[in-house]
Design an enzyme around this catalytic site. Structure first.
Site, PDB file in Angstrom:
ATOM      1  N   ARG A  63       0.822  -1.219   0.000  1.00 48.79           N
ATOM      2  CA  ARG A  63       0.000   0.000   0.000  1.00 48.79           C
ATOM      3  C   ARG A  63       0.853   1.265   0.000  1.00 48.79           C
ATOM      4  O   ARG A  63       0.433   2.303  -0.490  1.00 48.79           O
ATOM      5  CB  ARG A  63      -0.928  -0.018   1.223  1.00 48.79           C
ATOM      6  CG  ARG A  63      -2.103   0.943   1.106  1.00 48.79           C
ATOM      7  CD  ARG A  63      -3.075   0.772   2.250  1.00 48.79           C
ATOM      8  NE  ARG A  63      -2.444   0.988   3.521  1.00 48.79           N
ATOM      9  CZ  ARG A  63      -2.626   0.223   4.616  1.00 48.79           C
ATOM     10  NH1 ARG A  63      -3.448  -0.805   4.577  1.00 48.79           N
ATOM     11  NH2 ARG A  63      -1.993   0.486   5.725  1.00 48.79           N
ATOM     12  N   TYR A 116     -11.383  24.687  -8.551  1.00 47.23           N
ATOM     13  CA  TYR A 116     -11.956  23.495  -9.181  1.00 47.23           C
ATOM     14  C   TYR A 116     -13.302  23.152  -8.514  1.00 47.23           C
ATOM     15  O   TYR A 116     -13.371  23.005  -7.281  1.00 47.23           O
ATOM     16  CB  TYR A 116     -10.934  22.372  -9.008  1.00 47.23           C
ATOM     17  CG  TYR A 116     -11.302  21.044  -9.587  1.00 47.23           C
ATOM     18  CD1 TYR A 116     -11.460  20.886 -10.960  1.00 47.23           C
ATOM     19  CD2 TYR A 116     -11.475  19.938  -8.766  1.00 47.23           C
ATOM     20  CE1 TYR A 116     -11.786  19.653 -11.497  1.00 47.23           C
ATOM     21  CE2 TYR A 116     -11.802  18.703  -9.291  1.00 47.23           C
ATOM     22  CZ  TYR A 116     -11.966  18.567 -10.659  1.00 47.23           C
ATOM     23  OH  TYR A 116     -12.289  17.348 -11.185  1.00 47.23           O
ATOM     24  N   ASP A 187      -3.385  24.572  -5.451  1.00 44.26           N
ATOM     25  CA  ASP A 187      -3.570  23.592  -6.525  1.00 44.26           C
ATOM     26  C   ASP A 187      -2.684  24.035  -7.689  1.00 44.26           C
ATOM     27  O   ASP A 187      -2.890  25.104  -8.257  1.00 44.26           O
ATOM     28  CB  ASP A 187      -5.050  23.544  -6.928  1.00 44.26           C
ATOM     29  CG  ASP A 187      -5.347  22.489  -7.998  1.00 44.26           C
ATOM     30  OD1 ASP A 187      -4.479  22.245  -8.857  1.00 44.26           O
ATOM     31  OD2 ASP A 187      -6.456  21.925  -7.982  1.00 44.26           O
ATOM     32  N   LYS A 212      -3.417  15.255 -15.349  1.00 40.09           N
ATOM     33  CA  LYS A 212      -3.439  16.202 -16.451  1.00 40.09           C
ATOM     34  C   LYS A 212      -2.108  16.182 -17.221  1.00 40.09           C
ATOM     35  O   LYS A 212      -1.859  15.253 -17.953  1.00 40.09           O
ATOM     36  CB  LYS A 212      -3.777  17.592 -15.909  1.00 40.09           C
ATOM     37  CG  LYS A 212      -5.117  17.625 -15.110  1.00 40.09           C
ATOM     38  CD  LYS A 212      -6.332  17.675 -15.995  1.00 40.09           C
ATOM     39  CE  LYS A 212      -7.654  17.453 -15.265  1.00 40.09           C
ATOM     40  NZ  LYS A 212      -7.963  18.385 -14.189  1.00 40.09           N
TER      41      LYS A 212
HETATM   42  C1  LIG Z   1      -8.758  17.951 -12.981  1.00 38.61           C
HETATM   43  C2  LIG Z   1      -8.443  18.818 -11.834  1.00 38.61           C
HETATM   44  C3  LIG Z   1      -8.470  18.320 -10.531  1.00 38.61           C
HETATM   45  C4  LIG Z   1      -8.937  16.923 -10.210  1.00 38.61           C
HETATM   46  O1  LIG Z   1      -8.138  15.931 -10.743  1.00 38.61           O
HETATM   47  P1  LIG Z   1      -8.718  14.460 -10.993  1.00 38.61           P
HETATM   48  O2  LIG Z   1      -7.507  13.640 -11.199  1.00 38.61           O
HETATM   49  O3  LIG Z   1      -9.593  14.572 -12.206  1.00 38.61           O
HETATM   50  O4  LIG Z   1      -9.472  14.067  -9.763  1.00 38.61           O
HETATM   51  C5  LIG Z   1      -8.105  19.169  -9.511  1.00 38.61           C
HETATM   52  N1  LIG Z   1      -7.738  20.444  -9.736  1.00 38.61           N
HETATM   53  C6  LIG Z   1      -7.715  20.957 -10.987  1.00 38.61           C
HETATM   54  C7  LIG Z   1      -7.305  22.374 -11.177  1.00 38.61           C
HETATM   55  C8  LIG Z   1      -8.065  20.171 -12.066  1.00 38.61           C
HETATM   56  O5  LIG Z   1      -8.065  20.703 -13.286  1.00 38.61           O
END
Ligand SMILES: *Cc1c(COP(=O)(O)O)cnc(C)c1O
Length: 396
Positions: A63, A116, A187, A212
């Site tokens: 894990r 987000y 973020d 992303k």
């Molecule tokens: C896509 C995104 C997230 C979430 O990511 P996931 O892997 O889809 O859960 C968080 N913050 C931002 C700015 C995003 O574009």
């Protein structure tokens, strides 16, 4: 291996490379899948267990991840300038980890109002149920001094923001947070660590959806929480373990492989998006406003110039006059752009910004539809042709 004096791209490229074994080694780290970890002797098990308890990222159980995970953490650590990186099964799980690890009943958190969407839709209700209260502030409103309470423990931002790319003054927020003994988390999905380095600008924590740009190929869900503060890392690590957040070795491998080409992909996404942004500004009468921080008329342009080293593939625009049905017809008429959420892959995407999300942004005053484009690695001339024909077909 790379040296400490190498530049960022070189370090990200080399971090976690397998060491030579009998004089040879593959370039890439192997995919090490495991649940049980076997120990040669009980004394070794005990030693590794003690090291883990002391906060080291060593594994005594699957894990916690194995060598593939350690290599990815090392590369992300270089990218973010972090001593500790915790992997999560999605970007949203990484954000939730930050909130759950750092907030307790009675605490208060200050959140930028253009973050987000699921932070408001999902995390706020969960944390409210656990006794935490939320206040929201505008990215362009300076430091949220009037909203600060004695119970405020965390400021959470996303810069540039979702959909409209508002930029916050992170160093100013960091100074404000430090002065009041409040933690600052950012973020960093937009900047992906190469374009923006929140920890170097004073944030305590940087979160990314590695889904992303690090993933880069639209085939991976993953998140990461990074910090350069060992005490904070300890709190995050304990909650990470309590929640059992675990990432498969294949996905760790894919993210690491993506990181090796992040710089060239981002540079091309950035060039293509700027070309499309300029076309949207000048090449059509149906667009009223283009949102992209590298455009001089963007609200966050000056801060972006000061704090970022480039831009990614995202660009949004507002129609001059259009009904929601026109926006739907426009995205339907696109041939090369897929209709889809998420971004950071090699392909172009279009998504109508949900109006409920935009209304939460104090910055947004309009009532026309907004479309977010993710500009991929196609030839930008083809993308511009595609946008032109879709504009012509929908809005005469
Ligand atoms: C896509 C995104 C997230 C979430 O990511 P996931 O892997 O889809 O859960 C968080 N913050 C931002 C700015 C995003 O574009």
């Amino acid at each position: 291996m790379s040296g400490r004096d190498d530049r960022l791209q070189t370090r990200v490229l080399r971090a976690g490379s397998p060491p030579f074994d009998s004089g040879a080694a593959p370039v890439n780290v192997p995919v090490v899948r495991a649940s049980t970890v076997r120990f040669e002797r009980d004394a070794e098990r005990a030693t590794l267990h003690r090291r883990r308890e002391a906060g080291e990222a060593v594994s005594t159980y699957g894990r916690h991840g194995m060598a593939t995970h350690r290599a990815l953490e090392a590369a992300l650590g270089e990218l973010e300038g972090a001593s500790d990186v915790l992997l999560a099964p999605s970007g949203l799980a990484a954000i939730s980890l930050v909130f759950i690890a750092l907030l307790s009943p009675g605490d208060h958190v200050l959140v930028q109002d253009s973050v987000y969407g699921p932070v408001r839709e999902r995390i706020e209700p969960l944390l409210t149920r656990l006794g935490v209260s939320f206040s929201y502030f505008g990215a362009s409103d300076g430091v949220p001094a009037a909203l600060l309470r004695p119970q405020t423990r965390l400021i959470y931002v996303e810069s540039p923001s979702s959909f409209l790319y508002e930029v916050v003054d992170l160093p100013a927020l960091a100074a404000f947070a430090r002065e009041h003994g409040v933690l600052l988390a950012a973020d960093n999905t937009w900047g992906a660590g190469l374009l923006y380095r929140p920890l170097a600008l004073g944030a305590d924590i940087s979160v990314q959806a590695t889904t992303k740009y690090p993933g880069g190929h639209s085939d991976l869900m993953q998140g990461a929480v990074s910090t350069a503060d060992a005490k904070l890392a300890r709190r995050l690590r304990d909650t990470h373990d309590a929640l059992g957040l675990s990432v498969g070795a294949d996905d760790a491998y894919l993210a690491l492989r993506g990181l090796r080409t992040l710089a060239v992909r981002l540079a091309q996404h950035g060039r293509n998006a700027l070309e499309v942004a300029r076309f949207l500004q000048t090449g059509t009468r149906v667009v009223a406003r283009v949102f992209h921080p590298a455009l001089p008329d963007h609200s966050g342009h000056a801060l972006w110039q000061r704090d970022f080293t480039g831009a990614n593939g995202l660009v949004s625009f507002a129609f001059r006059h259009a009904q929601p049905a026109d926006a739907s017809a426009f995205v339907d008429a696109l041939r090369l752009f897929g209709i889809g959420a998420s971004w950071g892959g090699y392909e172009s995407l279009a998504l109508i910004a949900p109006s409920a999300r935009l209304r939460e942004h104090s910055y947004w005053r309009g009532d026309v539809p907004v479309v977010r484009l993710h500009i991929g690695l196609e030839d930008p001339a083809d993308l511009i042709d595609d946008l032109s024909q879709a504009f012509r077909r929908v809005l005469k």
